[in-house]
Enzyme design. Structure first.
Site, PDB file in Angstrom:
ATOM      1  CG  ASP A  38      -0.245  -0.296   2.496  1.00  0.00           C
ATOM      2  OD1 ASP A  38       0.665   0.501   2.820  1.00  0.00           O
ATOM      3  OD2 ASP A  38      -0.545  -1.298   3.179  1.00  0.00           O
ATOM      4  CE  LYS A  60      -4.526   6.141  -4.152  1.00  0.00           C
ATOM      5  NZ  LYS A  60      -3.667   5.189  -4.840  1.00  0.00           N
ATOM      6  CG  MET A 175      -4.080   5.223  11.722  1.00  0.00           C
ATOM      7  SD  MET A 175      -4.867   3.633  11.511  1.00  0.00           S
ATOM      8  CE  MET A 175      -4.477   2.839  13.058  1.00  0.00           C
TER       9      MET A 175
HETATM   10  N1  SAH Z   1       2.397  -0.463  11.193  1.00  0.00           N
HETATM   11  C1  SAH Z   1       2.612   0.972  11.174  1.00  0.00           C
HETATM   12  C2  SAH Z   1       1.353   1.735  11.525  1.00  0.00           C
HETATM   13  C3  SAH Z   1       0.207   1.512  10.556  1.00  0.00           C
HETATM   14  S1  SAH Z   1      -1.190   2.480  10.913  1.00  0.00           S
HETATM   15  C4  SAH Z   1       3.801   1.297  12.100  1.00  0.00           C
HETATM   16  O1  SAH Z   1       4.265   0.445  12.861  1.00  0.00           O
HETATM   17  O2  SAH Z   1       4.275   2.439  12.035  1.00  0.00           O
HETATM   18  C5  SAH Z   1      -0.920   3.911   9.908  1.00  0.00           C
HETATM   19  C6  SAH Z   1      -0.516   5.091  10.778  1.00  0.00           C
HETATM   20  O3  SAH Z   1       0.857   5.004  11.120  1.00  0.00           O
HETATM   21  C7  SAH Z   1      -0.638   6.446  10.116  1.00  0.00           C
HETATM   22  O4  SAH Z   1      -1.970   6.921  10.093  1.00  0.00           O
HETATM   23  C8  SAH Z   1       0.231   7.271  11.024  1.00  0.00           C
HETATM   24  O5  SAH Z   1      -0.418   7.535  12.251  1.00  0.00           O
HETATM   25  C9  SAH Z   1       1.372   6.291  11.327  1.00  0.00           C
HETATM   26  N2  SAH Z   1       2.545   6.495  10.458  1.00  0.00           N
HETATM   27  C10 SAH Z   1       3.166   5.565   9.719  1.00  0.00           C
HETATM   28  N3  SAH Z   1       4.253   6.076   9.098  1.00  0.00           N
HETATM   29  C11 SAH Z   1       4.325   7.373   9.468  1.00  0.00           C
HETATM   30  C12 SAH Z   1       5.232   8.442   9.175  1.00  0.00           C
HETATM   31  N4  SAH Z   1       6.285   8.279   8.386  1.00  0.00           N
HETATM   32  N5  SAH Z   1       4.991   9.648   9.743  1.00  0.00           N
HETATM   33  C13 SAH Z   1       3.943   9.837  10.556  1.00  0.00           C
HETATM   34  N6  SAH Z   1       3.054   8.867  10.868  1.00  0.00           N
HETATM   35  C14 SAH Z   1       3.246   7.652  10.332  1.00  0.00           C
END
Ligand code: SAH
Length: 255
Positions: A38, A60, A175
């Site tokens: 994604d 997305k 999120m």
């Molecule tokens: N598995 C992922 C999280 C998935 S949920 C992890 O461990 O990071 C998706 C959320 O992750 C987004 O809505 C945001 O809150 C966060 N996220 C992931 N990458 C990010 C980034 N580079 N900067 C800010 N927030 C991020």
């Protein structure tokens, strides 16, 4: 396990800086026959997928999923049953709010071999690049990861605000952009100090990373003014004050 089936790797890509990809993730991406992805891993990492792999975009990150979770599961199962080695590439760590656990359960139920490749979760790395250690001896020795729900149509958040408001550790909210106002109001309504420092970090560890710092009572307005967008991590707690001392770090990679 069937000998003719391929194997599925649930691979965490980290928060976006390609140098934060693990060596194992890099090796598996480079040799994958199929990559199911994604947008969350970000441009730099998605742009480094090999030509030779079949690439399947399944969604997305901000709402508007192109495929439902059960459709994604079906793709993984189908490709593995065709005998392909599949990388399911996921932002951050696959088992932290990534629905990786559900995908793994489906693979087990279908008799498909799988391997988990943990990634650096945005919960820790994104605040770190913003100069915010999620724990600090002098401010807090506890940290909690929660989901703030992007979906504003969901009335019930499912979060225990009373407990969260009392919690004295750092809160890291995934999120939470669309629900930032509701979430901050809930925390204050349940007794959390309105002056508690809050940071919202968009696109952490990427070239266009942006940090917005405020307090529980003004962060929703600030975020609105600055048109804060997903993906973003929100950090609530005294550790946010360290941002002013430690400063922001940017990725050293030119991408
Ligand atoms: N598995 C992922 C999280 C998935 S949920 C992890 O461990 O990071 C998706 C959320 O992750 C987004 O809505 C945001 O809150 C966060 N996220 C992931 N990458 C990010 C980034 N580079 N900067 C800010 N927030 C991020």
């Amino acid at each position: 396990m069937s000998g003719n089936y391929g194997k599925v790797y649930l691979v965490g890509s980290g928060p976006g800086d390609p140098e934060l990809l693990t060596l194992k993730a890099r090796r598996l991406i480079d040799s994958a026959e199929v990559i199911v992805f994604d947008q969350l891993p970000g441009k730099a990492i998605l742009g480094s997928m090999p030509e030779s792999a079949e690439k399947i975009d399944v969604g997305k990150y901000a709402g508007n999923h192109m495929m439902t979770q059960s459709e994604i599961n079906k793709v993984l199962v189908q490709k593995a049953k065709e005998g392909k080695n599949v990388v399911r590439l996921k932002g951050g760590d696959p088992y932290v709010f990534g629905r990786g656990g559900e995908e793994a359960e489906v693979l087990v139920a279908e008799g498909i071999e799988f391997e988990i490749v943990p990634g650096i979760t945005s919960a820790i790395a994104v605040p770190a690049y913003a100069g915010i250690p999620v724990t600090h001896r002098e401010s807090t020795s506890m940290v909690t990861f929660i989901t703030g729900h992007e979906d504003p149509t969901k009335e019930e958040s499912g979060l225990d605000w009373e407990t969260l408001a009392k919690f004295e550790g750092t809160l890291v909210v995934f999120m939470g952009v669309k629900m930032l106002r509701r979430n901050t109001e809930e925390l204050m309504k349940h007794g959390k100090n309105p002056k508690t420092p809050v940071a919202v970090i968009e696109r952490g560890t990427r070239p266009d990373q942006r940090v917005t710092v405020g307090t529980l009572e003004n962060i929703a307005n600030l975020a609105e003014e600055r048109k804060v967008k997903a993906p973003a991590i929100t950090v609530v707690g005294d550790v946010v004050n360290l941002h002013n001392i430690l400063g922001e770090q940017h990725t050293g990679t030119d991408f």
